[in-house]
Design a protein around this motif. Sequence first.
Motif, PDB file in Angstrom:
ATOM      1  N   SER A 125       0.827  -1.209   0.000  1.00 22.58           N
ATOM      2  CA  SER A 125       0.000   0.000   0.000  1.00 22.58           C
ATOM      3  C   SER A 125       0.857   1.253   0.000  1.00 22.58           C
ATOM      4  N   GLU A 126       0.495   2.219  -0.862  1.00 19.16           N
ATOM      5  CA  GLU A 126       1.195   3.519  -0.870  1.00 19.16           C
ATOM      6  C   GLU A 126       0.687   4.419   0.249  1.00 19.16           C
ATOM      7  N   THR A 127      -0.470   4.062   0.831  1.00 20.97           N
ATOM      8  CA  THR A 127      -1.034   4.803   1.968  1.00 20.97           C
ATOM      9  C   THR A 127      -1.335   3.802   3.080  1.00 20.97           C
ATOM     10  N   PRO A 128      -0.307   3.265   3.740  1.00 17.31           N
ATOM     11  CA  PRO A 128      -0.483   2.132   4.665  1.00 17.31           C
ATOM     12  C   PRO A 128      -1.373   2.435   5.862  1.00 17.31           C
ATOM     13  N   LEU A 129      -1.265   3.629   6.443  1.00 11.64           N
ATOM     14  CA  LEU A 129      -2.074   3.912   7.626  1.00 11.64           C
ATOM     15  C   LEU A 129      -3.547   4.072   7.277  1.00 11.64           C
ATOM     16  N   ALA A 130      -3.846   4.565   6.087  1.00  6.20           N
ATOM     17  CA  ALA A 130      -5.238   4.606   5.637  1.00  6.20           C
ATOM     18  C   ALA A 130      -5.784   3.187   5.499  1.00  6.20           C
ATOM     19  N   THR A 131      -4.937   2.275   5.042  1.00  4.97           N
ATOM     20  CA  THR A 131      -5.329   0.871   4.938  1.00  4.97           C
ATOM     21  C   THR A 131      -5.624   0.283   6.313  1.00  4.97           C
ATOM     22  N   VAL A 132      -4.815   0.656   7.309  1.00  3.66           N
ATOM     23  CA  VAL A 132      -5.026   0.171   8.675  1.00  3.66           C
ATOM     24  C   VAL A 132      -6.384   0.620   9.202  1.00  3.66           C
ATOM     25  N   VAL A 133      -6.688   1.901   9.060  1.00  2.00           N
ATOM     26  CA  VAL A 133      -7.943   2.438   9.587  1.00  2.00           C
ATOM     27  C   VAL A 133      -9.140   1.836   8.860  1.00  2.00           C
ATOM     28  N   ARG A 134      -9.057   1.667   7.547  1.00  2.00           N
ATOM     29  CA  ARG A 134     -10.177   1.093   6.797  1.00  2.00           C
ATOM     30  C   ARG A 134     -10.403  -0.370   7.169  1.00  2.00           C
ATOM     31  N   THR A 135      -9.319  -1.069   7.513  1.00  2.00           N
ATOM     32  CA  THR A 135      -9.452  -2.467   7.927  1.00  2.00           C
ATOM     33  C   THR A 135     -10.076  -2.568   9.316  1.00  2.00           C
ATOM     34  N   ALA A 136      -9.612  -1.695  10.223  1.00  2.00           N
ATOM     35  CA  ALA A 136     -10.104  -1.741  11.599  1.00  2.00           C
ATOM     36  C   ALA A 136     -11.527  -1.208  11.724  1.00  2.00           C
ATOM     37  N   ALA A 137     -11.907  -0.244  10.881  1.00  2.00           N
ATOM     38  CA  ALA A 137     -13.252   0.349  10.978  1.00  2.00           C
ATOM     39  C   ALA A 137     -13.802   0.600   9.584  1.00  2.00           C
ATOM     40  N   PRO A 138     -14.148  -0.480   8.856  1.00  2.00           N
ATOM     41  CA  PRO A 138     -14.580  -0.319   7.454  1.00  2.00           C
ATOM     42  C   PRO A 138     -15.857   0.488   7.286  1.00  2.00           C
TER      43      PRO A 138
END
Length: 488
Positions: free
Chosen positions: A279-292
Amino acid sequence: MSRTDATSSAVQGSDGRPELKRVMGPGLLLLFIVGDILGTGIYALTGQVAGEVGGAAWLPFVIAFAVALVTASSYLELVTKYPQAAGAALYVHKAFGKHFLTFLVGFAVMCSGITSASAASRAFAANLVTGFGIDAGNLLVLLIALGFMCLVLLANLRGAAESLKANVLLTAVELSGLLLVILISGYFIAGGNADFSRVVAFESGSEKGVFLAVSTATSLAFFAMVGFEDSVNMAEETRNPTRVFPRVMFTGLGITGLIYVLVSVCAVAVVPVGRLASSETPLATVVRTAAPDFPIADLLPFISMFAVANSALINMMMASRLLYGMSRQGVLPPSLAKVHAVRRTPQVAILFTTVIAFGLITFVSLRPDSPVVALLGGTTSLLLLTVFAVVNLSVLVLRRDTVDTHHFRAGRVLPAVGALTCLYLVLPWSSGRPADQYRIAGALLLIGVVLWAVTWFIRRRTPVPDAVPDAVPDADRPDETVPHTPPW
């Protein structure tokens, strides 16, 4: 005397040229350091670090923090001993007295600011297209990155005080984004949805051994810790720097180090390493995974934009001030020391550094399949770790140079440890760096060599003016500027 004349005389040094204004107290300096360290590295490179070592992504950040802390001690001894704007170049010259080495060190630090800001501008563009859901090609991302750098240019030209006010706002935003990642991930973890076994699982995506993989990841993670050294180049714009710098720098490093470890642990616990690394935006991926289904997840790319914008602004401020300081000391052409009569900003130095940033962003972005942010971030840490090794040695050499004022002392062991660890993370066979980082750094330093040769030739044909006498800041009038003393 008119009011205008009185104001003009108050902001000029004894050589008749405008001086920098002391606008930074402890609060602004802390925000400057925290805002400079936080940002592009953790927002954009967490996935790249995880790709090297797997779930143990927190370990390279811990090691990078330790190396930064040791080197910061050396910087604190030197900045409190010699509180002038030239930073590492000043310290190295005082220690070794070699003009060519001084120039290379100063130019390397300046280039590190530009490569860092260039990485930030690319990350800004990537987060912008992600936030708006734009299916953008590489060319559009490049144009957005260049347009963003133009905004940084305008903010920098506006003035240090205005740029620092922007830094306060941007630091608050980027800090809130990281806290958001920690809180949402914590809720996800508390619900039993995370896989904490990944946090202690070492997985290298290459054939490197454990030690080399950790070294490679640390070399990259160190980009997230740089920024503390930028503050020494703002020494002439800080009130009472000898007293303020030690506690503020250690506080800033402690805050950022803790946040980085928490974020990296949360990231690998929530998102599988392979997905995080791609992912080029890894922290955005984290938040979307934790709170889709949580709407605030869509805000993180925009928060990331503010974070990397802050990194770019501060690094371009540092680069221009360093160029200004070197020019004032006769290492670069005197035109680079020109200060705007009204805004009192180093306007020519700001324009020069921005042009280099434009060229660097364009060159790297147009390369096919180039991991732009990781490449520029790694080049930044390569340049700075080389400088840090020399600065740590300078502390030991300058022990014989005593000053009348009280200053911070780093001892003898820490600078030696700092020099060895920095060299270890620089050398290609121990750091595991890709060859492209050395090529970019070498090309930038080659530009510096050419400029040094031109300056040397000009100075050979032009009489050198007398040095400006020393001046001590007036504690009762901290906003007044002080004459700058060329150290060589």
